[in-house]
Design a protein around this motif. Sequence first.
Motif, PDB file in Angstrom:
ATOM      1  N   GLY A 168      13.509   1.740  14.014  1.00  0.00           N
ATOM      2  CA  GLY A 168      14.030   0.762  14.966  1.00  0.00           C
ATOM      3  C   GLY A 168      13.256   0.688  16.255  1.00  0.00           C
ATOM      4  N   ASP A 169      12.252   1.536  16.391  1.00  0.00           N
ATOM      5  CA  ASP A 169      11.472   1.609  17.633  1.00  0.00           C
ATOM      6  C   ASP A 169      10.069   1.043  17.494  1.00  0.00           C
ATOM      7  OD1 ASP A 169      13.405   3.098  19.320  1.00  0.00           O
ATOM      8  OD2 ASP A 169      13.123   4.647  17.807  1.00  0.00           O
ATOM      9  N   GLY A 170       9.774   0.442  16.343  1.00  0.00           N
ATOM     10  CA  GLY A 170       8.443  -0.113  16.140  1.00  0.00           C
ATOM     11  C   GLY A 170       7.370   0.914  15.858  1.00  0.00           C
ATOM     12  N   VAL A 171       7.779   2.143  15.534  1.00  0.00           N
ATOM     13  CA  VAL A 171       6.828   3.214  15.219  1.00  0.00           C
ATOM     14  C   VAL A 171       6.902   3.496  13.726  1.00  0.00           C
ATOM     15  CG1 VAL A 171       6.180   5.620  15.634  1.00  0.00           C
ATOM     16  CG2 VAL A 171       7.096   4.240  17.502  1.00  0.00           C
ATOM     17  N   THR A 172       5.791   3.383  13.036  1.00  0.00           N
ATOM     18  CA  THR A 172       5.761   3.692  11.608  1.00  0.00           C
ATOM     19  C   THR A 172       5.256   5.110  11.399  1.00  0.00           C
ATOM     20  OG1 THR A 172       3.503   2.920  11.188  1.00  0.00           O
ATOM     21  CG2 THR A 172       5.274   1.276  11.094  1.00  0.00           C
ATOM     22  N   VAL A 173       5.724   5.735  10.323  1.00  0.00           N
ATOM     23  CA  VAL A 173       5.336   7.103   9.991  1.00  0.00           C
ATOM     24  C   VAL A 173       5.028   7.157   8.496  1.00  0.00           C
ATOM     25  CG1 VAL A 173       5.921   9.547  10.162  1.00  0.00           C
ATOM     26  CG2 VAL A 173       6.983   7.903  11.727  1.00  0.00           C
ATOM     27  N   ASN A 174       3.808   7.517   8.169  1.00  0.00           N
ATOM     28  CA  ASN A 174       3.372   7.584   6.776  1.00  0.00           C
ATOM     29  C   ASN A 174       2.540   8.841   6.554  1.00  0.00           C
ATOM     30  OD1 ASN A 174       4.206   4.788   5.706  1.00  0.00           O
ATOM     31  ND2 ASN A 174       3.079   4.272   7.563  1.00  0.00           N
ATOM     32  N   SER A 213      -3.301   1.445  11.927  1.00  0.00           N
ATOM     33  CA  SER A 213      -3.667   0.173  12.545  1.00  0.00           C
ATOM     34  C   SER A 213      -2.459  -0.732  12.737  1.00  0.00           C
ATOM     35  CB  SER A 213      -4.701  -0.553  11.682  1.00  0.00           C
ATOM     36  OG  SER A 213      -4.079  -1.087  10.512  1.00  0.00           O
ATOM     37  N   GLU A 214      -2.657  -1.771  13.506  1.00  0.00           N
ATOM     38  CA  GLU A 214      -1.616  -2.781  13.705  1.00  0.00           C
ATOM     39  C   GLU A 214      -1.335  -3.543  12.416  1.00  0.00           C
ATOM     40  OE1 GLU A 214      -1.948  -4.399  18.150  1.00  0.00           O
ATOM     41  OE2 GLU A 214      -3.905  -4.243  17.184  1.00  0.00           O
ATOM     42  N   ALA A 215      -2.300  -3.573  11.512  1.00  0.00           N
ATOM     43  CA  ALA A 215      -2.135  -4.315  10.262  1.00  0.00           C
ATOM     44  C   ALA A 215      -1.116  -3.663   9.330  1.00  0.00           C
ATOM     45  CB  ALA A 215      -3.478  -4.431   9.543  1.00  0.00           C
ATOM     46  N   ALA A 216      -0.805  -2.394   9.539  1.00  0.00           N
ATOM     47  CA  ALA A 216       0.090  -1.668   8.633  1.00  0.00           C
ATOM     48  C   ALA A 216       1.535  -1.684   9.118  1.00  0.00           C
ATOM     49  CB  ALA A 216      -0.392  -0.233   8.480  1.00  0.00           C
ATOM     50  N   THR A 217       1.922  -2.699   9.842  1.00  0.00           N
ATOM     51  CA  THR A 217       3.251  -2.735  10.439  1.00  0.00           C
ATOM     52  C   THR A 217       4.375  -2.714   9.417  1.00  0.00           C
ATOM     53  OG1 THR A 217       4.615  -3.906  12.064  1.00  0.00           O
ATOM     54  CG2 THR A 217       3.344  -5.266  10.532  1.00  0.00           C
ATOM     55  N   ALA A 218       4.119  -3.194   8.185  1.00  0.00           N
ATOM     56  CA  ALA A 218       5.173  -3.275   7.170  1.00  0.00           C
ATOM     57  C   ALA A 218       5.280  -2.018   6.312  1.00  0.00           C
ATOM     58  CB  ALA A 218       4.936  -4.487   6.267  1.00  0.00           C
ATOM     59  N   VAL A 219       4.477  -1.004   6.629  1.00  0.00           N
ATOM     60  CA  VAL A 219       4.459   0.212   5.812  1.00  0.00           C
ATOM     61  C   VAL A 219       5.012   1.374   6.625  1.00  0.00           C
ATOM     62  CG1 VAL A 219       3.061   1.755   4.409  1.00  0.00           C
ATOM     63  CG2 VAL A 219       2.373  -0.642   4.672  1.00  0.00           C
ATOM     64  N   THR A 220       6.102   1.949   6.186  1.00  0.00           N
ATOM     65  CA  THR A 220       6.620   3.152   6.829  1.00  0.00           C
ATOM     66  C   THR A 220       7.392   3.988   5.817  1.00  0.00           C
ATOM     67  OG1 THR A 220       7.675   4.026   8.835  1.00  0.00           O
ATOM     68  CG2 THR A 220       8.852   2.262   7.679  1.00  0.00           C
ATOM     69  N   GLY A 221       7.329   5.302   5.988  1.00  0.00           N
ATOM     70  CA  GLY A 221       7.968   6.219   5.055  1.00  0.00           C
ATOM     71  C   GLY A 221       7.226   6.369   3.747  1.00  0.00           C
ATOM     72  N   ALA A 222       5.984   5.897   3.696  1.00  0.00           N
ATOM     73  CA  ALA A 222       5.220   5.925   2.449  1.00  0.00           C
ATOM     74  C   ALA A 222       4.446   7.242   2.307  1.00  0.00           C
ATOM     75  CB  ALA A 222       4.245   4.754   2.396  1.00  0.00           C
ATOM     76  N   LEU A 223       4.392   7.741   1.090  1.00  0.00           N
ATOM     77  CA  LEU A 223       3.551   8.889   0.741  1.00  0.00           C
ATOM     78  C   LEU A 223       2.458   8.341  -0.165  1.00  0.00           C
ATOM     79  CD1 LEU A 223       6.405  11.446  -0.109  1.00  0.00           C
ATOM     80  CD2 LEU A 223       5.299  11.050   2.109  1.00  0.00           C
ATOM     81  N   VAL A 224       1.287   8.149   0.384  1.00  0.00           N
ATOM     82  CA  VAL A 224       0.225   7.398  -0.279  1.00  0.00           C
ATOM     83  C   VAL A 224      -0.747   8.331  -0.994  1.00  0.00           C
ATOM     84  CG1 VAL A 224      -1.588   5.693   0.053  1.00  0.00           C
ATOM     85  CG2 VAL A 224       0.434   5.641   1.527  1.00  0.00           C
ATOM     86  N   PRO A 225      -0.790   8.298  -2.331  1.00  0.00           N
ATOM     87  CA  PRO A 225      -1.752   9.143  -3.037  1.00  0.00           C
ATOM     88  C   PRO A 225      -3.179   8.672  -2.788  1.00  0.00           C
ATOM     89  CG  PRO A 225      -0.016   8.350  -4.520  1.00  0.00           C
ATOM     90  CD  PRO A 225       0.058   7.546  -3.254  1.00  0.00           C
ATOM     91  N   VAL A 226      -4.064   9.627  -2.460  1.00  0.00           N
ATOM     92  CA  VAL A 226      -5.496   9.325  -2.321  1.00  0.00           C
ATOM     93  C   VAL A 226      -6.199  10.411  -3.129  1.00  0.00           C
ATOM     94  CG1 VAL A 226      -7.395   8.860  -0.743  1.00  0.00           C
ATOM     95  CG2 VAL A 226      -5.042   8.446   0.010  1.00  0.00           C
ATOM     96  N   THR A 227      -6.291  10.187  -4.424  1.00  0.00           N
ATOM     97  CA  THR A 227      -6.656  11.271  -5.339  1.00  0.00           C
ATOM     98  C   THR A 227      -7.988  11.094  -6.044  1.00  0.00           C
ATOM     99  OG1 THR A 227      -5.336  10.211  -7.089  1.00  0.00           O
ATOM    100  CG2 THR A 227      -4.252  11.910  -5.766  1.00  0.00           C
ATOM    101  N   GLY A 228      -8.739  10.059  -5.697  1.00  0.00           N
ATOM    102  CA  GLY A 228     -10.016   9.861  -6.357  1.00  0.00           C
ATOM    103  C   GLY A 228      -9.817   9.716  -7.852  1.00  0.00           C
ATOM    104  N   ARG A 229     -10.596  10.489  -8.632  1.00  0.00           N
ATOM    105  CA  ARG A 229     -10.446  10.472 -10.090  1.00  0.00           C
ATOM    106  C   ARG A 229     -10.118  11.856 -10.619  1.00  0.00           C
ATOM    107  NH1 ARG A 229     -14.991   9.576 -12.469  1.00  0.00           N
ATOM    108  NH2 ARG A 229     -16.376   9.609 -10.654  1.00  0.00           N
ATOM    109  N   VAL A 230      -9.429  12.646  -9.788  1.00  0.00           N
ATOM    110  CA  VAL A 230      -9.041  14.004 -10.198  1.00  0.00           C
ATOM    111  C   VAL A 230      -7.904  13.925 -11.193  1.00  0.00           C
ATOM    112  CG1 VAL A 230      -8.071  16.172  -9.405  1.00  0.00           C
ATOM    113  CG2 VAL A 230      -9.800  15.004  -8.021  1.00  0.00           C
TER     114      VAL A 230
END
Length: 230
Positions: A168-174, A213-230
Amino acid sequence: MAGRVIAITGAFGVLGQAVAKAAAAQGDRLALIDYAPDAPAGLPGGPDVMVQGGVDLTDPVHAGAAMDAVVERFGGIDALLNIAGGFKWETVQDGSIESWPQMYRLNVLTATNASRSAIPHLKRSAAGRIVNVGSSAALKAALGMGSYAASKAGVHALTQALAEELKGDGVTVNAVLPSILDTAINRADMPNADFSTWVQPSDLAAVMLFLASEAATAVTGALVPVTGRV
């Protein structure tokens, strides 16, 4: 997005350096914070960069002083990237029980203290952001990953809890959830692995900076996998 103020903890490590260089290249103003007293060669410099070594983020007083110094220098904080942390490989049976509180302090408490100190300033930003570093190992722990994976699971829970608290404060956390980073230490520890499948620090940095970034305003609470090809 140029000119945003980004505080990076663990900035002297391999990933921290990669994020700092990428952020500097896009015109951000940087606060580079680390427990190590001396910064490595090759970090970005100049009037838009402040370096704070010797900061113990397991101590809330140190964390608060570090964030206050950023605000004094740049006038605010737009994004906090919590990269500070630690790793330990050992089995539960043969390892030290002290590894468990140690991993908690290094991975969960550092992110918590830094976030708590930055939140009042992030709320004043037009697009406040927190990006944590979790781990794919916390989704399914491998041999020897008990204390580390448990602490990173704590980072995931912290991320989701803060996202709810601040939505509700305009702060995203991912959080980003990397697999194996392609670093010199990891190559030495696993010399027979296929390094081409690992995650490049620069690629993980790109994902983190998007979430910051400002572009990620719609993303919050996400756990984003960045796993390459492991």
